[in-house]
Design a protein around this motif. Structure first.
Motif, PDB file in Angstrom:
ATOM      1  N   THR A 109     -11.101 122.899   4.319  1.00 32.07           N
ATOM      2  CA  THR A 109     -10.415 122.791   3.167  1.00 32.07           C
ATOM      3  C   THR A 109      -9.139 123.592   2.959  1.00 32.07           C
ATOM      4  N   ALA A 110      -9.306 124.982   3.393  1.00 32.30           N
ATOM      5  CA  ALA A 110      -8.137 125.716   3.250  1.00 32.30           C
ATOM      6  C   ALA A 110      -7.028 125.241   4.434  1.00 32.30           C
ATOM      7  N   ALA A 111      -7.340 124.737   5.605  1.00 35.39           N
ATOM      8  CA  ALA A 111      -6.504 124.170   6.374  1.00 35.39           C
ATOM      9  C   ALA A 111      -5.610 123.223   5.865  1.00 35.39           C
ATOM     10  N   GLU A 112      -6.442 122.480   5.171  1.00 35.30           N
ATOM     11  CA  GLU A 112      -5.579 121.327   4.548  1.00 35.30           C
ATOM     12  C   GLU A 112      -4.857 121.366   3.352  1.00 35.30           C
ATOM     13  N   HIS A 113      -5.510 122.002   2.480  1.00 31.88           N
ATOM     14  CA  HIS A 113      -4.706 122.359   1.140  1.00 31.88           C
ATOM     15  C   HIS A 113      -4.196 123.680   0.831  1.00 31.88           C
ATOM     16  N   GLY A 114      -4.325 124.522   1.865  1.00 26.96           N
ATOM     17  CA  GLY A 114      -3.958 126.143   1.817  1.00 26.96           C
ATOM     18  C   GLY A 114      -5.157 126.920   1.304  1.00 26.96           C
ATOM     19  N   PRO A 115      -5.250 128.069   1.578  1.00 23.92           N
ATOM     20  CA  PRO A 115      -6.382 128.932   0.927  1.00 23.92           C
ATOM     21  C   PRO A 115      -6.424 129.293  -0.527  1.00 23.92           C
ATOM     22  N   PRO A 116      -7.599 128.998  -0.773  1.00 19.82           N
ATOM     23  CA  PRO A 116      -8.003 129.089  -2.276  1.00 19.82           C
ATOM     24  C   PRO A 116      -7.896 130.645  -2.599  1.00 19.82           C
ATOM     25  N   ASP A 117      -7.470 130.367  -4.223  1.00 20.84           N
ATOM     26  CA  ASP A 117      -7.473 131.998  -4.771  1.00 20.84           C
ATOM     27  C   ASP A 117      -8.772 132.353  -4.848  1.00 20.84           C
ATOM     28  N   GLU A 118      -9.930 131.481  -5.129  1.00 24.07           N
ATOM     29  CA  GLU A 118     -11.041 131.663  -5.298  1.00 24.07           C
ATOM     30  C   GLU A 118     -11.963 130.662  -4.664  1.00 24.07           C
TER      31      GLU A 118
END
Length: 144
Positions: free
Chosen positions: A69-78
């Motif tokens: 998910t982070a690779a697809e949408h960018g790292p989450p804040d949390e």
């Protein structure tokens, strides 16, 4: 004194009560196995080892999903992790008890923090994100 049974129970996050329930034995039996007073059947140790492996695999899969998910949408804040409020709810989502699910989430937290992720643990369904995850799981179950 640590015993094979007590160490396996601990690594699975099981209290004596949860172990007795999971293994369908009396609480006194679990206590005697934990202290080494009575011999633990090999099948019981195998069941605990299998649960430990399942916890490990679920933690690895959860981290993989977070990273995809982070690779697809960018790292989450949390990253929000939902934890069952009781053993019945844990059973509904596929865990034998809250202790086993909590152990899995603990592995996710430890490894995820090392990778730079921030987490929040919330009772399952108590926020929009955990409610959506719970609904998603229920929808997946109904399709099977």
């Amino acid at each position: 004194m640590a015993t094979t049974f007590s160490l396996l129970s601990q690594i699975c996050g099981l209290s004596h009560r949860e172990a007795a329930q999971l293994l369908n034995v009396r609480l006194d039996t679990v206590k005697s196995w934990s202290t080494g007073r009575n011999r633990v059947p090999d099948a019981v140790l195998a069941e605990l080892a299998e649960l430990a492996a399942r916890i490990e695999a679920a933690a690895a899969q959860t981290l993989k999903q977070i990273e995809e998910t982070a690779a697809e949408h960018g790292p989450p804040d949390e990253v929000e992790l939902g934890i069952a409020s009781d053993d019945a709810e844990a059973g509904y989502i596929g865990w034998p008890c809250v202790g086993a699910q909590a152990t899995c989430l603990g592995l996710v937290l430890a490894r995820g923090i090392q990778r730079g992720y921030r987490f929040r643990v919330a009772p399952r369904g108590s926020t929009v994100a955990t409610a959506a995850a719970a609904d998603s799981r229920e929808t997946d179950k109904s399709r099977r």
